[in-house]
Design a protein around this motif. Sequence first.
Motif, mmCIF file in Angstrom:
data_model
loop_
_atom_site.group_PDB
_atom_site.id
_atom_site.type_symbol
_atom_site.label_atom_id
_atom_site.label_comp_id
_atom_site.label_asym_id
_atom_site.label_seq_id
_atom_site.Cartn_x
_atom_site.Cartn_y
_atom_site.Cartn_z
ATOM 1 N N ARG A 120 -13.228 -7.116 -3.031
ATOM 2 C CA ARG A 120 -13.283 -5.764 -3.586
ATOM 3 C C ARG A 120 -13.056 -5.825 -5.085
ATOM 4 N N GLN A 177 1.018 4.116 -2.881
ATOM 5 C CA GLN A 177 0.797 5.529 -2.577
ATOM 6 C C GLN A 177 1.922 6.388 -3.125
ATOM 7 N N ALA A 186 0.839 -1.204 0.000
ATOM 8 C CA ALA A 186 0.000 0.000 0.000
ATOM 9 C C ALA A 186 0.874 1.254 0.000
ATOM 10 N N ASP A 220 -4.108 6.250 -4.428
ATOM 11 C CA ASP A 220 -4.620 6.429 -3.073
ATOM 12 C C ASP A 220 -5.291 5.135 -2.613
ATOM 13 N N ILE A 221 -4.530 4.320 -1.907
ATOM 14 C CA ILE A 221 -5.010 3.008 -1.466
ATOM 15 C C ILE A 221 -4.356 2.696 -0.119
ATOM 16 N N ASP A 222 -5.065 1.960 0.718
ATOM 17 C CA ASP A 222 -4.494 1.628 2.021
ATOM 18 C C ASP A 222 -4.404 0.115 2.204
ATOM 19 N N ALA A 266 -7.588 -1.939 1.826
ATOM 20 C CA ALA A 266 -7.996 -2.167 0.445
ATOM 21 C C ALA A 266 -7.199 -3.308 -0.169
ATOM 22 N N GLU A 321 -6.263 0.889 -11.182
ATOM 23 C CA GLU A 321 -5.598 0.257 -10.046
ATOM 24 C C GLU A 321 -4.733 -0.911 -10.506
#
Length: 86
Positions: free
Chosen positions: A56, A37, A33, A42-44, A47, A62
């Motif tokens: 998901r 970034q 992640a 923008d991913i954590d 996710a 992505e």
Amino acid sequence: MFINKTRDGLNNICGKVMAVKRKEMGYSQRELADKLQLLGLDIDKNAIQRIEAGKRFVTDIELIYIAEAINVSFDTLLENHLFPLS
């Protein structure tokens, strides 16, 4: 009838391949992640966890970033020979 899940109910086909490749590189989900970034996505960690678990959906944008982060081709993430749809 429109089907947007795999036969085993997953929301993506890239998650399992992504997890295998991430582990081969020695990255934790948090480290992946963080790398994504830095690339501008923008991913954590949560996710990443949900993608790898197939819970998901993943956008094409992505997928491009993920492929770059784990040094595989876009096609590799979409290969389903390890996890067939049928």
